[in-house]
Design a protein around this motif. Structure first.
Motif, PDB file in Angstrom:
ATOM      1  N   GLN A  91      40.920  37.782  45.822  1.00  8.87           N
ATOM      2  CA  GLN A  91      39.855  38.463  45.086  1.00  8.87           C
ATOM      3  C   GLN A  91      39.442  37.649  43.851  1.00  8.87           C
ATOM      4  O   GLN A  91      38.259  37.527  43.546  1.00  8.87           O
ATOM      5  CB  GLN A  91      40.302  39.863  44.655  1.00  8.87           C
ATOM      6  CG  GLN A  91      40.444  40.833  45.796  1.00  8.87           C
ATOM      7  CD  GLN A  91      39.111  41.155  46.440  1.00  8.87           C
ATOM      8  OE1 GLN A  91      38.095  41.292  45.782  1.00  8.87           O
ATOM      9  NE2 GLN A  91      39.105  41.266  47.751  1.00  8.87           N
ATOM     10  N   ALA A  92      40.434  37.107  43.140  1.00  7.19           N
ATOM     11  CA  ALA A  92      40.145  36.302  41.946  1.00  7.19           C
ATOM     12  C   ALA A  92      39.360  35.048  42.322  1.00  7.19           C
ATOM     13  O   ALA A  92      38.392  34.682  41.629  1.00  7.19           O
ATOM     14  CB  ALA A  92      41.443  35.929  41.231  1.00  7.19           C
ATOM     15  N   ALA A  93      39.725  34.409  43.414  1.00 10.41           N
ATOM     16  CA  ALA A  93      38.995  33.219  43.862  1.00 10.41           C
ATOM     17  C   ALA A  93      37.556  33.569  44.234  1.00 10.41           C
ATOM     18  O   ALA A  93      36.627  32.808  43.926  1.00 10.41           O
ATOM     19  CB  ALA A  93      39.718  32.574  45.044  1.00 10.41           C
ATOM     20  N   ASP A  94      37.376  34.711  44.874  1.00 14.40           N
ATOM     21  CA  ASP A  94      36.029  35.145  45.239  1.00 14.40           C
ATOM     22  C   ASP A  94      35.182  35.409  43.992  1.00 14.40           C
ATOM     23  O   ASP A  94      34.009  35.037  43.939  1.00 14.40           O
ATOM     24  CB  ASP A  94      36.104  36.403  46.116  1.00 14.40           C
ATOM     25  CG  ASP A  94      34.757  36.777  46.703  1.00 14.40           C
ATOM     26  OD1 ASP A  94      34.154  35.925  47.379  1.00 14.40           O
ATOM     27  OD2 ASP A  94      34.305  37.912  46.465  1.00 14.40           O
ATOM     28  N   ILE A  95      35.788  36.033  42.999  1.00 12.22           N
ATOM     29  CA  ILE A  95      35.076  36.279  41.739  1.00 12.22           C
ATOM     30  C   ILE A  95      34.689  34.954  41.098  1.00 12.22           C
ATOM     31  O   ILE A  95      33.553  34.767  40.665  1.00 12.22           O
ATOM     32  CB  ILE A  95      35.940  37.131  40.777  1.00 12.22           C
ATOM     33  CG1 ILE A  95      36.059  38.570  41.308  1.00 12.22           C
ATOM     34  CG2 ILE A  95      35.352  37.121  39.362  1.00 12.22           C
ATOM     35  CD1 ILE A  95      37.114  39.412  40.598  1.00 12.22           C
ATOM     36  N   ARG A  96      35.640  34.029  41.038  1.00 16.57           N
ATOM     37  CA  ARG A  96      35.367  32.722  40.416  1.00 16.57           C
ATOM     38  C   ARG A  96      34.250  31.977  41.139  1.00 16.57           C
ATOM     39  O   ARG A  96      33.459  31.278  40.527  1.00 16.57           O
ATOM     40  CB  ARG A  96      36.631  31.867  40.412  1.00 16.57           C
ATOM     41  CG  ARG A  96      37.732  32.413  39.570  1.00 16.57           C
ATOM     42  CD  ARG A  96      37.991  31.680  38.290  1.00 16.57           C
ATOM     43  NE  ARG A  96      38.251  30.280  38.458  1.00 16.57           N
ATOM     44  CZ  ARG A  96      37.437  29.315  38.033  1.00 16.57           C
ATOM     45  NH1 ARG A  96      36.333  29.596  37.423  1.00 16.57           N
ATOM     46  NH2 ARG A  96      37.732  28.058  38.208  1.00 16.57           N
ATOM     47  N   LYS A  97      34.178  32.174  42.437  1.00 17.10           N
ATOM     48  CA  LYS A  97      33.160  31.492  43.247  1.00 17.10           C
ATOM     49  C   LYS A  97      31.763  32.051  42.972  1.00 17.10           C
ATOM     50  O   LYS A  97      30.782  31.314  42.993  1.00 17.10           O
ATOM     51  CB  LYS A  97      33.519  31.651  44.732  1.00 17.10           C
ATOM     52  CG  LYS A  97      32.577  30.995  45.683  1.00 17.10           C
ATOM     53  CD  LYS A  97      33.057  31.197  47.110  1.00 17.10           C
ATOM     54  CE  LYS A  97      32.081  30.634  48.123  1.00 17.10           C
ATOM     55  NZ  LYS A  97      32.528  30.871  49.498  1.00 17.10           N
ATOM     56  N   HIS A  98      31.665  33.348  42.710  1.00 16.22           N
ATOM     57  CA  HIS A  98      30.362  34.009  42.619  1.00 16.22           C
ATOM     58  C   HIS A  98      29.918  34.394  41.205  1.00 16.22           C
ATOM     59  O   HIS A  98      28.780  34.834  41.025  1.00 16.22           O
ATOM     60  CB  HIS A  98      30.352  35.266  43.495  1.00 16.22           C
ATOM     61  CG  HIS A  98      30.470  34.942  44.949  1.00 16.22           C
ATOM     62  ND1 HIS A  98      31.655  35.024  45.632  1.00 16.22           N
ATOM     63  CD2 HIS A  98      29.556  34.514  45.843  1.00 16.22           C
ATOM     64  CE1 HIS A  98      31.465  34.664  46.883  1.00 16.22           C
ATOM     65  NE2 HIS A  98      30.204  34.356  47.043  1.00 16.22           N
ATOM     66  N   VAL A  99      30.816  34.265  40.221  1.00 16.69           N
ATOM     67  CA  VAL A  99      30.488  34.706  38.868  1.00 16.69           C
ATOM     68  C   VAL A  99      30.821  33.583  37.885  1.00 16.69           C
ATOM     69  O   VAL A  99      31.925  33.040  37.917  1.00 16.69           O
ATOM     70  CB  VAL A  99      31.278  35.991  38.496  1.00 16.69           C
ATOM     71  CG1 VAL A  99      30.938  36.459  37.094  1.00 16.69           C
ATOM     72  CG2 VAL A  99      31.015  37.098  39.509  1.00 16.69           C
TER      73      VAL A  99
END
Length: 194
Positions: A91-99
């Motif tokens: 989830q943290a990686a996904d956030i970092r990718k999109h935000v």
């Protein structure tokens, strides 16, 4: 009218295609990635279209990698589920990718403020405490003399708290990556030996 067998044929065709295009390891990983309650290797094997022995082998590999946690079920059987740590990192990686980092810092600040507002408004630290307090109040007071809890408010509070945890994890990972990158270079810009 649609023939019900038509749907099972489509499901079987999609399943067969998935099986042909992936390895058993990939299928086991994909199946267990969506499992948050303990399941047996046999259950995973059935969904992943592989044998229980093969599923168990891949599940044990995934457990060694930290993607899966194990426990003991009834009759001593090993049970498997997605590890909370792997979910947080994903989830943290996904956030970092999109935000962007700036947007993430802003969102974290907004969520902290929203949680503080909930705490101030209801006089408790968590939605669980609010539910307990209101339940106790209901037991003490006469029927109908209490204020009902809005389930939507509880859900918003819980969701905000969960999202804040994931956003904080993303910030922590970003900071750790920055320090790792900074420390891998010397002051003259050359890369340190690893």
């Amino acid at each position: 009218m649609t023939d019900p067998d038509e749907f099972s044929d489509v499901n079987e065709a999609v399943g067969a295609e998935w099986e042909a295009e992936t390895t058993p390891y990939e299928r086991v990983r994909e199946v267990i990635s969506r499992v948050y309650t303990p399941v047996s290797a046999d259950t995973v094997a059935e969904t992943a279209r592989t044998s229980p022995k093969t599923a168990r082998k891949h599940l044990n590999t995934l457990a060694e990698e930290g993607f899966v946690t194990t426990g003991t079920g009834e009759n001593g059987a090993t049970m498997y589920r997605r590890s909370p740590e792997s979910l947080v990192v994903e989830q943290a990686a996904d956030i970092r990718k999109h935000v962007s980092m700036d947007e993430l810092v802003t969102r974290v600040s907004e969520m902290r403020e929203r949680i503080s507002d909930f705490q101030t408004e209801y006089g408790v630290d968590s939605p669980e405490e609010l539910l307990i307090e209101r339940t106790n109040q209901t037991l003490i007071e006469a029927a109908g003399a209490h204020e009902d809890i809005d389930p939507e408010t509880i859900q918003k509070w819980q969701t905000t708290r969960r999202n804040l945890a994931f956003a904080n994890a993303a910030l922590s990972i970003a900071n750790a990556e920055r320090f790792v990158n900074d420390e891998s270079h010397t002051s003259d810009g050359s890369v340190l030996a690893q």
